[in-house]
Enzyme design. Structure first.
Site, PDB file in Angstrom:
ATOM      1  N   GLU A 121       0.851  -1.194   0.000  1.00 40.62           N
ATOM      2  CA  GLU A 121       0.000   0.000   0.000  1.00 40.62           C
ATOM      3  C   GLU A 121       0.887   1.244   0.000  1.00 40.62           C
ATOM      4  O   GLU A 121       2.102   1.149   0.234  1.00 40.62           O
ATOM      5  CB  GLU A 121      -0.918   0.000   1.227  1.00 40.62           C
ATOM      6  CG  GLU A 121      -1.901  -1.155   1.262  1.00 40.62           C
ATOM      7  CD  GLU A 121      -2.902  -1.033   2.416  1.00 40.62           C
ATOM      8  OE1 GLU A 121      -2.843  -0.026   3.167  1.00 40.62           O
ATOM      9  OE2 GLU A 121      -3.741  -1.946   2.561  1.00 40.62           O
ATOM     10  N   GLY A 172       4.934  -0.785   2.881  1.00 42.52           N
ATOM     11  CA  GLY A 172       5.860  -1.453   1.981  1.00 42.52           C
ATOM     12  C   GLY A 172       6.608  -2.533   2.737  1.00 42.52           C
ATOM     13  O   GLY A 172       6.102  -3.633   2.918  1.00 42.52           O
ATOM     14  N   SER A 173       7.799  -2.208   3.230  1.00 42.80           N
ATOM     15  CA  SER A 173       8.531  -3.169   4.055  1.00 42.80           C
ATOM     16  C   SER A 173       7.753  -3.529   5.315  1.00 42.80           C
ATOM     17  O   SER A 173       7.853  -4.644   5.822  1.00 42.80           O
ATOM     18  CB  SER A 173       9.904  -2.587   4.432  1.00 42.80           C
ATOM     19  OG  SER A 173      10.723  -2.444   3.294  1.00 42.80           O
ATOM     20  N   ILE A 228       1.128  -3.098  -7.812  1.00 42.52           N
ATOM     21  CA  ILE A 228       0.626  -4.461  -7.956  1.00 42.52           C
ATOM     22  C   ILE A 228       0.838  -4.947  -9.393  1.00 42.52           C
ATOM     23  O   ILE A 228       0.253  -4.402 -10.330  1.00 42.52           O
ATOM     24  CB  ILE A 228      -0.874  -4.537  -7.589  1.00 42.52           C
ATOM     25  CG1 ILE A 228      -1.121  -3.873  -6.227  1.00 42.52           C
ATOM     26  CG2 ILE A 228      -1.343  -5.985  -7.610  1.00 42.52           C
ATOM     27  CD1 ILE A 228      -0.307  -4.435  -5.081  1.00 42.52           C
ATOM     28  N   ARG A 261      34.729  -5.241 -29.568  1.00 39.47           N
ATOM     29  CA  ARG A 261      35.183  -3.851 -29.450  1.00 39.47           C
ATOM     30  C   ARG A 261      36.709  -3.788 -29.434  1.00 39.47           C
ATOM     31  O   ARG A 261      37.365  -4.426 -28.600  1.00 39.47           O
ATOM     32  CB  ARG A 261      34.619  -3.246 -28.159  1.00 39.47           C
ATOM     33  CG  ARG A 261      35.117  -1.845 -27.829  1.00 39.47           C
ATOM     34  CD  ARG A 261      34.634  -0.807 -28.805  1.00 39.47           C
ATOM     35  NE  ARG A 261      34.883   0.542 -28.298  1.00 39.47           N
ATOM     36  CZ  ARG A 261      34.735   1.634 -29.025  1.00 39.47           C
ATOM     37  NH1 ARG A 261      34.305   1.555 -30.282  1.00 39.47           N
ATOM     38  NH2 ARG A 261      34.980   2.826 -28.499  1.00 39.47           N
ATOM     39  N   GLU A 272       9.652  -7.556  -3.216  1.00 44.19           N
ATOM     40  CA  GLU A 272       9.544  -8.794  -2.423  1.00 44.19           C
ATOM     41  C   GLU A 272      10.618  -8.910  -1.349  1.00 44.19           C
ATOM     42  O   GLU A 272      11.244  -9.948  -1.164  1.00 44.19           O
ATOM     43  CB  GLU A 272       9.557 -10.022  -3.349  1.00 44.19           C
ATOM     44  CG  GLU A 272       8.296 -10.113  -4.183  1.00 44.19           C
ATOM     45  CD  GLU A 272       8.039 -11.506  -4.693  1.00 44.19           C
ATOM     46  OE1 GLU A 272       8.159 -12.464  -3.906  1.00 44.19           O
ATOM     47  OE2 GLU A 272       7.697 -11.638  -5.875  1.00 44.19           O
ATOM     48  N   SER A 289      16.800  -5.428   0.232  1.00 49.01           N
ATOM     49  CA  SER A 289      18.029  -6.053   0.735  1.00 49.01           C
ATOM     50  C   SER A 289      18.169  -5.856   2.238  1.00 49.01           C
ATOM     51  O   SER A 289      18.668  -6.736   2.956  1.00 49.01           O
ATOM     52  CB  SER A 289      19.247  -5.472   0.008  1.00 49.01           C
ATOM     53  OG  SER A 289      19.252  -5.846  -1.355  1.00 49.01           O
TER      54      SER A 289
END
Length: 384
Positions: free
Chosen positions: A127, A131-132, A157, A271, A366, A369
């Protein structure tokens, strides 16, 4: 110890690699530029069997397990993160909760069309203010004459606003527990339900040909039978879903790193500077060597986590470790790869420019870190 991949995983790897290189790769730059989601590619991925890895055949899936699933996502992300996240989010966050926590009626009703790729499903957890802190959910559901009225919103979402979206799983606050904490319950909300609207977010830096949505619930009325599992189980359901979902994001990190490495190796052989291919300069060859080593370490960690999950053994710590390491490996690899491309790496005509942008979300989505380090530290006993 046997590190050979099972036959079904090898078949998935080969078929997905061919599809990604021949079908997705030619279209990826244009879709990214136009910020355009492709229902056609999604349906084709469904026909290839890329949905329903955790779902038995009786519900329309293939049920072959998480290791082949991770390899499929890895191969997609090796070419294009947008198509990879469409598959990863739909399998882990869309289909997963319905299969693992839904009742028999819900499974039979929703899973078959979701496993074909013709329809997708959203995971309504995040929302604007949650978050976290997944427990910061403000979306509420209250009982009203045997129905539930949902009010609130969800943010970021995946797959939530495409015309192919069949519905979403939404976490809500449904009351207060005796200990004073919130009670969370998940509801199945079908697209087209009065009071439920979804809007596509534009102007993204990452995954531009994946659908990212904002969901709104305004006196959205759903029946009692739309509760997923039992009332009060929502928070546990969401966290369990994220544990499995981290495997697929780890696979995206691994695929992103592998793709960036291959782009850098190819370019550095072609290259020429100072009369030699730039890969022959030690400073560059060491970058490529480091990338190769880290990718191999990341692959072994992820495959072990997926194997543990398939064996029904404790995998959650390893899922968090794999997601953390694979996403940060992708960060380092795309950074080296772009550096090796020099100024050309900043141009959209070179795929590494897209890889560089797409990688950044992998250390956020998801589980950031920072959150993953907290989860891992708890697993090893740092928080008593």
């Amino acid at each position: 110890m046997n590190f050979d991949l099972p036959e079904d995983a090898l078949m998935i790897r080969d078929s997905v690699r061919e599809f990604a290189e021949q079908v997705i790769k030619p279209r990826a730059p244009e879709l990214d530029q136009k910020e355009e989601f492709s229902p056609e590619l999604t349906k084709q991925m469904g026909e290839l069997g890329l949905f329903g890895f955790c779902v038995p055949e009786k519900y329309g899936g293939n049920g072959i397990g998480y290791l082949p699933y991770m390899i499929a996502v890895e191969e997609l992300a090796r070419i294009d993160g947008s198509q990879a996240i469409t598959v990863a989010a739909h399998n882990s966050l869309g289909i997963g909760p319905l299969y693992y926590f839904g009742n028999e009626k819900q499974r039979k009703q929703y899973l078959p069309p979701l496993c074909t790729g013709e329809k997708v499903w959203g995971f309504g957890l995040t929302e604007p203010e949650a978050g976290s802190d997944a427990g910061g959910t403000r979306t509420k559901a209250v009982q009203d004459n045997g129905q539930w009225l949902i009010n609130g919103s969800k943010m970021f979402i995946t797959n939530g606003s495409t015309e192919a979206c069949l519905g979403v799983t939404a976490q809500t606050v449904t009351g207060t527990l005796p200990n004073g904490k919130k009670e969370y319950t998940c509801f199945i909300v079908e697209s087209g339900t009065p009071g439920f609207t979804a809007h596509t977010l534009h102007g993204k830096m990452v995954w531009r040909s994946s659908i990212t949505s904002e969901l709104f619930f305004d006196d959205c009325c759903v029946p009692q039978e739309n509760i997923l599992g039992n009332q009060g189980e929502g928070f546990r359901q969401m966290l369990t879903t994220l544990d499995r979902g981290r495997l697929s994001i780890a696979a995206m990190g691994l695929g992103c790193a592998q793709g960036a490495f291959e782009l850098a190796l190819k370019y550095s052989k072609e290259r020429q500077q100072f009369g030699k291919p730039i890969c022959t300069f030690q400073v560059n060859s060491f970058k490529l060597a480091d990338m190769h080593v880290e990718i191999e370490c990341a692959r072994n960690l992820l495959y072990k986590a997926a194997w543990l999950c398939d064996q029904g053994r404790e995998y959650k710590k390893y899922a968090s470790m794999a997601k953390l390491y694979c996403s940060e490996t992708a960060h380092r690899c795309v950074n080296h790869a772009l550096q090796l491309h020099g100024g050309y790496g900043l141009m959209k005509e070179f795929d590494i420019e897209r890889f560089y942008r797409d990688q950044r979300i992998l250390e956020i989505g998801e589980g950031t870190s920072e959150i993953l380090r907290l989860v891992i530290s708890r697993h090893i006993g740092c928080h008593i």
